[in-house]
Motif scaffolding. Structure first.
Motif, PDB file in Angstrom:
ATOM      1  N   ALA A   3       0.856  -1.184   0.000  1.00  0.00           N
ATOM      2  CA  ALA A   3       0.000   0.000   0.000  1.00  0.00           C
ATOM      3  C   ALA A   3       0.890   1.231   0.000  1.00  0.00           C
ATOM      4  O   ALA A   3       1.744   1.391   0.861  1.00  0.00           O
ATOM      5  CB  ALA A   3      -0.904   0.009   1.216  1.00  0.00           C
ATOM      6  N   VAL A   4       0.692   2.090  -0.990  1.00  0.00           N
ATOM      7  CA  VAL A   4       1.435   3.333  -1.067  1.00  0.00           C
ATOM      8  C   VAL A   4       0.699   4.412  -0.277  1.00  0.00           C
ATOM      9  O   VAL A   4       1.299   5.233   0.394  1.00  0.00           O
ATOM     10  CB  VAL A   4       1.600   3.770  -2.543  1.00  0.00           C
ATOM     11  N   PHE A   5      -0.621   4.385  -0.364  1.00  0.00           N
ATOM     12  CA  PHE A   5      -1.447   5.342   0.368  1.00  0.00           C
ATOM     13  C   PHE A   5      -2.764   4.691   0.710  1.00  0.00           C
ATOM     14  O   PHE A   5      -3.364   4.052  -0.143  1.00  0.00           O
ATOM     15  CB  PHE A   5      -1.696   6.597  -0.483  1.00  0.00           C
ATOM     16  N   PRO A   6      -3.286   4.788   1.889  1.00  0.00           N
ATOM     17  CA  PRO A   6      -2.638   5.375   3.059  1.00  0.00           C
ATOM     18  C   PRO A   6      -1.690   4.379   3.707  1.00  0.00           C
ATOM     19  O   PRO A   6      -1.813   3.172   3.506  1.00  0.00           O
ATOM     20  CB  PRO A   6      -3.809   5.684   3.975  1.00  0.00           C
ATOM     21  N   THR A   7      -0.784   4.888   4.493  1.00  0.00           N
ATOM     22  CA  THR A   7       0.100   4.036   5.284  1.00  0.00           C
ATOM     23  C   THR A   7      -0.234   4.247   6.756  1.00  0.00           C
ATOM     24  O   THR A   7      -0.911   5.209   7.111  1.00  0.00           O
ATOM     25  CB  THR A   7       1.585   4.386   5.043  1.00  0.00           C
ATOM     26  N   ALA A   8       0.234   3.373   7.584  1.00  0.00           N
ATOM     27  CA  ALA A   8      -0.068   3.473   9.017  1.00  0.00           C
ATOM     28  C   ALA A   8       0.435   4.783   9.613  1.00  0.00           C
ATOM     29  O   ALA A   8      -0.075   5.261  10.618  1.00  0.00           O
ATOM     30  CB  ALA A   8       0.544   2.290   9.749  1.00  0.00           C
ATOM     31  N   GLY A   9       1.427   5.416   9.012  1.00  0.00           N
ATOM     32  CA  GLY A   9       1.958   6.678   9.504  1.00  0.00           C
ATOM     33  C   GLY A   9       1.153   7.898   9.085  1.00  0.00           C
ATOM     34  O   GLY A   9       1.392   8.994   9.583  1.00  0.00           O
ATOM     35  N   ASP A  10       0.200   7.732   8.166  1.00  0.00           N
ATOM     36  CA  ASP A  10      -0.612   8.863   7.723  1.00  0.00           C
ATOM     37  C   ASP A  10      -1.565   9.302   8.829  1.00  0.00           C
ATOM     38  O   ASP A  10      -2.151   8.489   9.524  1.00  0.00           O
ATOM     39  CB  ASP A  10      -1.429   8.504   6.473  1.00  0.00           C
ATOM     40  N   ALA A  11      -1.741  10.602   8.958  1.00  0.00           N
ATOM     41  CA  ALA A  11      -2.586  11.150  10.017  1.00  0.00           C
ATOM     42  C   ALA A  11      -4.039  10.702   9.889  1.00  0.00           C
ATOM     43  O   ALA A  11      -4.723  10.524  10.885  1.00  0.00           O
ATOM     44  CB  ALA A  11      -2.505  12.673  10.000  1.00  0.00           C
ATOM     45  N   ASP A  12      -4.515  10.499   8.662  1.00  0.00           N
ATOM     46  CA  ASP A  12      -5.920  10.157   8.435  1.00  0.00           C
ATOM     47  C   ASP A  12      -6.154   8.641   8.370  1.00  0.00           C
ATOM     48  O   ASP A  12      -7.241   8.187   8.080  1.00  0.00           O
ATOM     49  CB  ASP A  12      -6.401  10.810   7.137  1.00  0.00           C
ATOM     50  N   GLY A  28       1.972  -4.993   5.995  1.00  0.00           N
ATOM     51  CA  GLY A  28       3.279  -5.509   5.626  1.00  0.00           C
ATOM     52  C   GLY A  28       3.447  -5.848   4.168  1.00  0.00           C
ATOM     53  O   GLY A  28       4.499  -6.314   3.759  1.00  0.00           O
ATOM     54  N   GLY A  29       2.421  -5.628   3.368  1.00  0.00           N
ATOM     55  CA  GLY A  29       2.500  -6.003   1.960  1.00  0.00           C
ATOM     56  C   GLY A  29       2.242  -7.483   1.784  1.00  0.00           C
ATOM     57  O   GLY A  29       1.997  -8.217   2.747  1.00  0.00           O
ATOM     58  N   ALA A  30       2.289  -7.953   0.562  1.00  0.00           N
ATOM     59  CA  ALA A  30       2.038  -9.357   0.260  1.00  0.00           C
ATOM     60  C   ALA A  30       2.807  -9.760  -0.994  1.00  0.00           C
ATOM     61  O   ALA A  30       3.072  -8.923  -1.854  1.00  0.00           O
ATOM     62  CB  ALA A  30       0.548  -9.596   0.043  1.00  0.00           C
ATOM     63  N   THR A  31       3.154 -11.018  -1.065  1.00  0.00           N
ATOM     64  CA  THR A  31       3.783 -11.573  -2.261  1.00  0.00           C
ATOM     65  C   THR A  31       2.862 -12.653  -2.791  1.00  0.00           C
ATOM     66  O   THR A  31       2.514 -13.591  -2.064  1.00  0.00           O
ATOM     67  CB  THR A  31       5.165 -12.177  -1.929  1.00  0.00           C
ATOM     68  N   HIS A  51     -12.649   8.214   0.258  1.00  0.00           N
ATOM     69  CA  HIS A  51     -11.296   7.780   0.571  1.00  0.00           C
ATOM     70  C   HIS A  51     -10.851   6.795  -0.506  1.00  0.00           C
ATOM     71  O   HIS A  51     -11.671   6.173  -1.171  1.00  0.00           O
ATOM     72  CB  HIS A  51     -11.233   7.120   1.951  1.00  0.00           C
ATOM     73  N   ALA A  52      -9.555   6.660  -0.666  1.00  0.00           N
ATOM     74  CA  ALA A  52      -9.014   5.789  -1.704  1.00  0.00           C
ATOM     75  C   ALA A  52      -7.857   4.969  -1.154  1.00  0.00           C
ATOM     76  O   ALA A  52      -7.305   5.260  -0.097  1.00  0.00           O
ATOM     77  CB  ALA A  52      -8.536   6.616  -2.886  1.00  0.00           C
ATOM     78  N   LEU A  53      -7.509   3.939  -1.899  1.00  0.00           N
ATOM     79  CA  LEU A  53      -6.391   3.072  -1.568  1.00  0.00           C
ATOM     80  C   LEU A  53      -5.530   2.965  -2.814  1.00  0.00           C
ATOM     81  O   LEU A  53      -6.037   2.649  -3.896  1.00  0.00           O
ATOM     82  CB  LEU A  53      -6.908   1.688  -1.147  1.00  0.00           C
ATOM     83  N   LEU A  54      -4.246   3.260  -2.711  1.00  0.00           N
ATOM     84  CA  LEU A  54      -3.328   3.172  -3.830  1.00  0.00           C
ATOM     85  C   LEU A  54      -2.362   2.024  -3.566  1.00  0.00           C
ATOM     86  O   LEU A  54      -1.657   2.014  -2.555  1.00  0.00           O
ATOM     87  CB  LEU A  54      -2.554   4.489  -3.991  1.00  0.00           C
ATOM     88  N   LEU A  55      -2.350   1.048  -4.469  1.00  0.00           N
ATOM     89  CA  LEU A  55      -1.487  -0.124  -4.320  1.00  0.00           C
ATOM     90  C   LEU A  55      -0.375  -0.091  -5.347  1.00  0.00           C
ATOM     91  O   LEU A  55      -0.572   0.356  -6.479  1.00  0.00           O
ATOM     92  CB  LEU A  55      -2.309  -1.419  -4.507  1.00  0.00           C
ATOM     93  N   LYS A  56       0.796  -0.596  -4.954  1.00  0.00           N
ATOM     94  CA  LYS A  56       1.950  -0.681  -5.853  1.00  0.00           C
ATOM     95  C   LYS A  56       2.246  -2.163  -6.083  1.00  0.00           C
ATOM     96  O   LYS A  56       2.439  -2.917  -5.122  1.00  0.00           O
ATOM     97  CB  LYS A  56       3.160  -0.007  -5.229  1.00  0.00           C
ATOM     98  N   PHE A  57       2.248  -2.582  -7.331  1.00  0.00           N
ATOM     99  CA  PHE A  57       2.556  -3.959  -7.695  1.00  0.00           C
ATOM    100  C   PHE A  57       3.926  -3.997  -8.365  1.00  0.00           C
ATOM    101  O   PHE A  57       4.224  -3.163  -9.227  1.00  0.00           O
ATOM    102  CB  PHE A  57       1.515  -4.508  -8.672  1.00  0.00           C
ATOM    103  N   THR A  58       4.742  -4.956  -7.960  1.00  0.00           N
ATOM    104  CA  THR A  58       6.086  -5.114  -8.519  1.00  0.00           C
ATOM    105  C   THR A  58       6.227  -6.528  -9.057  1.00  0.00           C
ATOM    106  O   THR A  58       5.963  -7.486  -8.343  1.00  0.00           O
ATOM    107  CB  THR A  58       7.156  -4.873  -7.435  1.00  0.00           C
ATOM    108  N   ALA A  59       6.646  -6.646 -10.307  1.00  0.00           N
ATOM    109  CA  ALA A  59       6.860  -7.968 -10.904  1.00  0.00           C
ATOM    110  C   ALA A  59       8.148  -8.573 -10.334  1.00  0.00           C
ATOM    111  O   ALA A  59       9.152  -7.891 -10.170  1.00  0.00           O
ATOM    112  CB  ALA A  59       6.970  -7.855 -12.415  1.00  0.00           C
ATOM    113  N   LEU A  60       8.089  -9.865 -10.037  1.00  0.00           N
ATOM    114  CA  LEU A  60       9.276 -10.557  -9.501  1.00  0.00           C
ATOM    115  C   LEU A  60       9.958 -11.348 -10.587  1.00  0.00           C
ATOM    116  O   LEU A  60       9.392 -11.871 -11.448  1.00  0.00           O
ATOM    117  CB  LEU A  60       8.880 -11.486  -8.354  1.00  0.00           C
TER     118      LEU A  60
END
Length: 60
Positions: A3-12, A28-31, A51-60
């Protein structure tokens, strides 16, 4: 995947989700392989309106 946004450190962060606790993979993310994601998927958190959720996917 992470998750790029929000993260646990975000105020909201605590006001973003309707449910008491977001899914465990969100912190913690997932594989996972593409076939798994296509056939099974992952539980998405229930978000409050506007509210929205932004996810980052990375190819392995």
């Amino acid at each position: 995947m992470e998750a790029v946004f929000p993260t646990a450190g975000d105020a909201d962060y605590s006001h973003t989700f309707t449910q008491t606790q977001p899914p465990a993979w969100l912190a913690g993310g997932a594989t996972a392989g593409g076939k798994f994601l296509a056939e099974v998927g992952l539980p998405m958190p229930i978000l409050n309106p506007e509210h929205a959720l932004l996810l980052k996917f990375t190819a392995l």
